[in-house]
Design a protein around this motif. Structure first.
Motif, PDB file in Angstrom:
ATOM      1  N   THR A  21      43.977  48.837  41.375  1.00  0.00           N
ATOM      2  CA  THR A  21      43.183  47.956  42.227  1.00  0.00           C
ATOM      3  C   THR A  21      41.688  48.219  42.049  1.00  0.00           C
ATOM      4  O   THR A  21      40.894  47.279  41.963  1.00  0.00           O
ATOM      5  CB  THR A  21      43.577  48.161  43.706  1.00  0.00           C
ATOM      6  N   CYS A  23      40.167  49.386  39.449  1.00  0.00           N
ATOM      7  CA  CYS A  23      39.739  48.877  38.143  1.00  0.00           C
ATOM      8  C   CYS A  23      39.586  47.361  38.171  1.00  0.00           C
ATOM      9  O   CYS A  23      38.585  46.818  37.727  1.00  0.00           O
ATOM     10  CB  CYS A  23      40.759  49.295  37.086  1.00  0.00           C
ATOM     11  N   LYS A  24      40.596  46.708  38.725  1.00  0.00           N
ATOM     12  CA  LYS A  24      40.576  45.239  38.810  1.00  0.00           C
ATOM     13  C   LYS A  24      39.353  44.759  39.569  1.00  0.00           C
ATOM     14  O   LYS A  24      38.689  43.805  39.188  1.00  0.00           O
ATOM     15  CB  LYS A  24      41.837  44.756  39.546  1.00  0.00           C
ATOM     16  N   ASN A  25      39.085  45.443  40.689  1.00  0.00           N
ATOM     17  CA  ASN A  25      37.995  45.034  41.554  1.00  0.00           C
ATOM     18  C   ASN A  25      36.633  45.346  40.929  1.00  0.00           C
ATOM     19  O   ASN A  25      35.721  44.509  40.957  1.00  0.00           O
ATOM     20  CB  ASN A  25      38.135  45.758  42.901  1.00  0.00           C
ATOM     21  N   ASP A  28      36.215  42.986  37.827  1.00  0.00           N
ATOM     22  CA  ASP A  28      36.577  41.581  37.989  1.00  0.00           C
ATOM     23  C   ASP A  28      37.510  41.140  36.847  1.00  0.00           C
ATOM     24  O   ASP A  28      37.280  40.125  36.185  1.00  0.00           O
ATOM     25  CB  ASP A  28      35.313  40.712  38.005  1.00  0.00           C
ATOM     26  N   VAL A  29      38.542  41.931  36.636  1.00  0.00           N
ATOM     27  CA  VAL A  29      39.478  41.679  35.531  1.00  0.00           C
ATOM     28  C   VAL A  29      40.343  40.459  35.872  1.00  0.00           C
ATOM     29  O   VAL A  29      40.870  40.371  36.979  1.00  0.00           O
ATOM     30  CB  VAL A  29      40.373  42.923  35.286  1.00  0.00           C
ATOM     31  N   TRP A  31      43.410  37.546  35.926  1.00  0.00           N
ATOM     32  CA  TRP A  31      44.866  37.575  36.049  1.00  0.00           C
ATOM     33  C   TRP A  31      45.497  37.757  34.669  1.00  0.00           C
ATOM     34  O   TRP A  31      45.024  37.196  33.692  1.00  0.00           O
ATOM     35  CB  TRP A  31      45.384  36.249  36.626  1.00  0.00           C
ATOM     36  N   ASN A  34      45.701  43.737  32.526  1.00  0.00           N
ATOM     37  CA  ASN A  34      45.797  44.985  33.294  1.00  0.00           C
ATOM     38  C   ASN A  34      45.249  46.130  32.459  1.00  0.00           C
ATOM     39  O   ASN A  34      45.946  46.669  31.608  1.00  0.00           O
ATOM     40  CB  ASN A  34      47.248  45.266  33.677  1.00  0.00           C
ATOM     41  N   ARG A  37      47.609  50.566  34.546  1.00  0.00           N
ATOM     42  CA  ARG A  37      48.829  50.280  35.286  1.00  0.00           C
ATOM     43  C   ARG A  37      49.549  51.580  35.602  1.00  0.00           C
ATOM     44  O   ARG A  37      49.308  52.597  34.941  1.00  0.00           O
ATOM     45  CB  ARG A  37      49.741  49.344  34.487  1.00  0.00           C
TER      46      ARG A  37
END
Lengths: 212, 73
Positions: A21, A23-25, A28-29, A31, A34, A37
């Motif tokens: 989460t 990293c994604k945030n 701004d990765v 959809w 990943n 993981r």
């Protein structure tokens, strides 16, 4: 000279996906991509279940870099493996070469057309000017130039995922193992940072008890 | 005739054993072959950290905070 590394302590990871989460945030990765993981082994087997956070390990002798037909990879002086998205042709060779499945390909159009490769940058951005709009758009934030470590490791609540200079991480991990008296095997460490002449290619998951 | 036979046998042996050699199948990245644009250093003039030493000290201090034995004792 610093040598940036990731370490994931399978004894501590609680599969919270906080690193994923973060990293994604942070970057701004999109959809379907990943960069990091969490993989769980022996799921549901009491006493044998272990989780590991996996991303690009920034290998000492990076196989992705060796197979890239357009030579878009480069290594910083601190051992971070980065790539130039302007050169990437999205061929996918790096994905097949990577022992960690790190390279990701966003769907760039209809019929499953692959876009340019995306992977963990150790929060070090790319070849564009540090902190520039172009760098953030293509590679995400450059935390390293701000004197910060990767967001995934800094966010990890149990400190299972460690990032930073290899010497510092070794000291932390050694102390941990000494105190708890077990769990000295590091998943993927030999694969990523072992010398090229050693035959250490198998991940250290063998140390995890298997169901009989 | 004998010469021809020896040559033929040698050629046949060469052809037979040609596939037996073990070729190294590992490739390693050649340093300095990257075609990527040159990346700027994370420290230097106009950056948050002016020199490498200051930047490394900061990262080391930051990495040390991951050691809770050190942090809480």
């Amino acid at each position: 000279m610093a040598r940036m590394k990731f370490i994931c302590d399978a004894e501590r990871c609680i599969e919270c996906n906080g690193c994923v989460t973060a990293c994604k945030n942070e970057h701004d990765v999109p959809w379907g991509v990943n960069r990091r993981r969490v993989v769980t082994l022996n799921d549901g087997i009491v006493g044998a279940e272990r989780s590991i956070s996996v991303a690009c390990m920034h290998c000492s002798d990076a196989p992705c870099q060796a197979v890239c037909p357009v030579n878009c990879f480069y290594k910083t002086e601190d051992g971070v493996v980065l790539h130039d998205k302007d050169l990437c042709i999205g061929c996918g060779y790096c994905f097949y070469a990577c022992p960690f499945g790190a390279p990701q390909f966003p769907q760039a159009g209809a019929f499953g057309l692959r876009g340019k490769m995306d992977k963990c940058t150790f929060c070090a951005g790319g070849p564009e000017k540090d902190g520039s709009k172009a760098e953030i758009e293509k590679y995400g934030r450059n935390r390293l130039s701000e004197g910060k470590l990767p967001a995934c490791a800094e966010m990890c609540s149990t400190k299972a995922l460690l990032a930073g200079d290899g010497d510092v991480l070794s000291d932390i991990y050694r102390e941990r193992v000494m105190r708890r008296g077990r769990g000295g095997d590091l998943w993927g460490h030999a694969t990523a940072y072992g010398r090229p002449d050693t035959k250490a290619t198998a991940p250290a998951v063998q140390s995890i008890p298997q169901k009989s | 005739m004998k010469k021809l036979l020896i040559s033929l046998v040698s050629l046949a042996a060469l052809a037979t054993f040609a596939g037996c050699g073990e070729q190294p199948q590992t490739i390693t990245a050649k340093p300095g072959t990257s075609a990527a644009k040159p990346d700027d250093l994370p420290y230097g003039e106009g950056k948050l950290y002016a020199d490498r030493n200051a930047w490394q000290l900061q990262l080391r201090a930051r990495a040390d905070t991951q050691n809770e034995y050190k942090r809480f004792n």
